[in-house]
Write a protein that holds these residues in place. Structure first.
Motif, mmCIF file in Angstrom:
data_model
loop_
_atom_site.group_PDB
_atom_site.id
_atom_site.type_symbol
_atom_site.label_atom_id
_atom_site.label_comp_id
_atom_site.label_asym_id
_atom_site.label_seq_id
_atom_site.Cartn_x
_atom_site.Cartn_y
_atom_site.Cartn_z
ATOM 1 N N ALA A 172 0.829 -1.205 0.000
ATOM 2 C CA ALA A 172 0.000 0.000 0.000
ATOM 3 C C ALA A 172 0.859 1.247 0.000
ATOM 4 O O ALA A 172 0.604 2.204 -0.730
ATOM 5 N N ILE B 24 -5.430 6.398 3.082
ATOM 6 C CA ILE B 24 -4.355 5.411 3.089
ATOM 7 C C ILE B 24 -4.017 5.022 4.528
ATOM 8 O O ILE B 24 -3.769 3.848 4.827
ATOM 9 N N VAL C 89 -7.641 1.454 -2.863
ATOM 10 C CA VAL C 89 -8.111 1.215 -1.492
ATOM 11 C C VAL C 89 -9.561 0.748 -1.474
ATOM 12 O O VAL C 89 -9.905 -0.240 -0.804
ATOM 13 N N PHE D 107 -7.057 -0.971 8.345
ATOM 14 C CA PHE D 107 -7.916 -2.017 7.792
ATOM 15 C C PHE D 107 -7.123 -3.305 7.567
ATOM 16 O O PHE D 107 -7.608 -4.406 7.865
ATOM 17 N N THR E 122 -13.448 5.597 4.077
ATOM 18 C CA THR E 122 -12.722 5.815 2.829
ATOM 19 C C THR E 122 -13.517 6.711 1.891
ATOM 20 O O THR E 122 -12.954 7.599 1.233
ATOM 21 N N PHE F 49 -6.549 2.675 5.529
ATOM 22 C CA PHE F 49 -6.335 1.395 4.856
ATOM 23 C C PHE F 49 -5.317 0.534 5.608
ATOM 24 O O PHE F 49 -5.465 -0.690 5.699
ATOM 25 N N PHE G 249 -14.930 0.979 7.760
ATOM 26 C CA PHE G 249 -13.746 1.295 6.961
ATOM 27 C C PHE G 249 -14.146 1.784 5.571
ATOM 28 O O PHE G 249 -13.558 2.725 5.028
ATOM 29 N N ILE H 193 -11.103 -2.950 -0.104
ATOM 30 C CA ILE H 193 -12.064 -3.055 1.001
ATOM 31 C C ILE H 193 -13.385 -3.651 0.531
ATOM 32 O O ILE H 193 -13.967 -4.527 1.184
#
Length: 512
Positions: free
Chosen positions: A11, A364, A175, A370, A353, A367, A349, A179
């Motif tokens: 990431a 980010i 991202v 997450f 986002t 993330f 989450f 998710i």
């Protein structure tokens, strides 16, 4: 926690690869500044026709033509990706035959000679890479940067990449795809759609209709990339795994892309082409729903219903396959459940986002949290595969780099058109450039009336399903579904599948 660290590194690396968001201070490059601001062209263009304006801008800086020819080559390459994949298979078959003739097994073991020859065909692997749609624009960025450096210098390249290209959308798509594709989120979406599909007794047709109508409309609330990811994954499980005919398969993916493109127009924050104009033109969510959104809903229902009627006879065979598959499905898989609290957290989450979608430092960071959460609850998660989302992000990053250099010709084209030609032109141009770029350039055209603003935006969302590059979420859908097409998704097949719903949307936007 090794998997978390690796995923976090991926990431972080993706964020660095996509570059900054304009934080670097611009450098005065003088004559080497590129691209020129559109205001720099206006002095001697009054009263000139379109072709004269374009010729004048090429004369002002011939590199304008160079960057557009490179972009054209990249677009042509996207249409040739099936050929590259075919050549890759041919090269691999020849390599296998050569290995067999020399007494080497397919595992690479030399049965008769010393040494270990290559297990795979290098040429075949290179051709496979050239056949990946997601890699196309990145490959041509290399060509663009080489030409850019030669013509303007490395400092100009850095100035453009750091200060004139916005990489937020590619990072956001990486991202949100990751998710939205997790088991808890997908199971929740599937449960919601099942409630609608139960009206049709859970048949394949009922699932197909529910996914293609409701899924795209979610794009007005959870953003179009998230809606595309969820709808494509549900279609994969409930439709494509049943092996529909190629014609039906292409009709469905074309319909999905068009529906998602217009499905985000009920609000002013979820569809990229609408987001580009919302602040500049003062378009609120109330205005979007009243002027465009309800027509989009009607168009989605009409277009989906037409395809349902056209392919209704195929649903009987697909239902039989679905029953056979359900009977053979392992009991453990059927009873696999996700605790409600885990689903709730991962929806949180997803919501976070979306809420901070314009602030990469926040989404980010979220993330990374997450990734840690999915590792801690791995027994209720499917394996997190970041490759598809990173490839889609790579595709979009390449597209915005190329697209940012096309304003020199798109802006005068938009400026030269009246309402109906502008709608048609916007629809067609969207097939060759991201529709958000089209609407953004429209905000730079002075004197646009309300009717012209309506025409350019509705045209841009109408054409958003014609090609994989027409709308930012399309690469995500193609990445998820391409394995159900023997040679990958053919650009021409996608175009043919999207034509009918595109025409339906266009007629409704023009007539109502």
């Amino acid at each position: 926690m090794g998997k978390v660290a690796g995923a976090a590194l991926l990431a972080s690396t993706s964020a660095l690869a996509f570059g900054s968001t304009g934080a670097h201070e611009a450098v005065d490059l003088g004559a080497n500044a590129f691209p020129l601001p559109l205001t720099a062209y206006g002095a001697d263009e009054a009263g000139k026709g379109l072709m004269e304006i374009l010729a004048s801008r090429i004369h002002s800086d011939p590199f304008n033509l160079v960057v557009s020819l490179i972009f054209l080559a990249a677009i042509i390459h996207t249409f040739l990706t099936p050929r590259f994949r075919h050549w890759a298979h041919v090269a691999e078959e020849k390599h296998k035959a050569k290995m067999k003739a020399s007494g080497v097994s397919e595992t690479g073991t030399d049965n008769d000679h010393d040494g270990h020859p290559d297990e795979v065909s290098f040429i075949g692997q290179v051709l496979h890479f050239f056949g990946e749609v997601e890699a196309v624009f990145g490959l041509w960025v290399v060509v663009l940067m080489a030409a850019f450096t030669r013509a303007k210098g490395w400092t100009s390249v850095l100035d453009y990449m750091d200060n004139k290209v916005n990489y937020i959308e590619p990072m956001f798509v990486v991202v949100i795809m990751a998710i939205a594709s997790t088991r808890p989120v997908l199971r929740f979406a599937e449960h919601c759609v099942r409630a609608l599909a139960s009206i049709g007794k859970g048949s394949v047709a009922a699932w197909w209709l529910s996914i293609l109508i409701v899924g795209p409309l979610l794009g007005s609330f959870i953003t179009e990339p998230a809606a595309m990811t969820i709808a494509a994954l549900l279609l994969a499980r409930r439709f494509y795994e049943l092996k529909p005919s190629p014609k039906f398969a292409y009709a469905t993916i074309g319909l999905l892309f068009v529906n998602v493109s217009v499905g985000g127009t009920l609000t002013n924050f979820a569809a990229p082409p609408v987001l580009m104009v919302a602040d500049a033109w003062g378009w609120t969510s109330g205005y979007m729903l009243k002027a465009i959104g309800w027509k989009a809903v009607l168009g989605i229902i009409v277009a989906t219903s037409i395809y349902y009627v056209v392919f209704r006879k195929e649903f009987a065979a697909l239902n039989e396959r679905a029953l056979i598959r359900a009977a053979a499905e392992p009991v453990a898989k059927k009873s696999e459940k996700v605790p409600a609290w885990i689903t709730f957290v991962q929806l949180g989450f997803l919501g976070w986002t979306v809420f901070v979608s314009h602030h990469p430092e926040l989404f980010i960071g979220g993330f990374l949290f997450f990734l840690g959460f999915t590792q801690a609850t791995s027994h209720h998660q499917s394996e997190l595969d970041l490759r598809p989302s990173l490839l889609v992000g790579f595709f979009l990053a390449g597209l915005v780099i190329h697209g940012g250099l096309q304003a020199w010709w798109i802006e005068p084209v938009l400026k030269s058109l009246t309402q109906l030609p502008l709608f048609i032109g916007s629809t067609i141009l969207t097939g060759f450039n991201d529709n958000a770029a089209i609407t953004y350039l429209a905000t730079l055209v002075p004197g646009f009336t309300d009717s012209l603003k309506y025409a350019v935006v509705t045209g841009a969302v109408t054409g958003g399903g014609l090609t994989v590059i027409a709308n930012a979420p399309n690469p995500a859908g193609q990445s998820i579904l391409q394995k159900y097409f023997p040679d990958g998704v053919s650009p021409m097949g996608l175009l043919m599948g999207a034509v009918l719903p595109t025409v339906v949307m266009g007629l409704l936007f023009c007539i109502l």
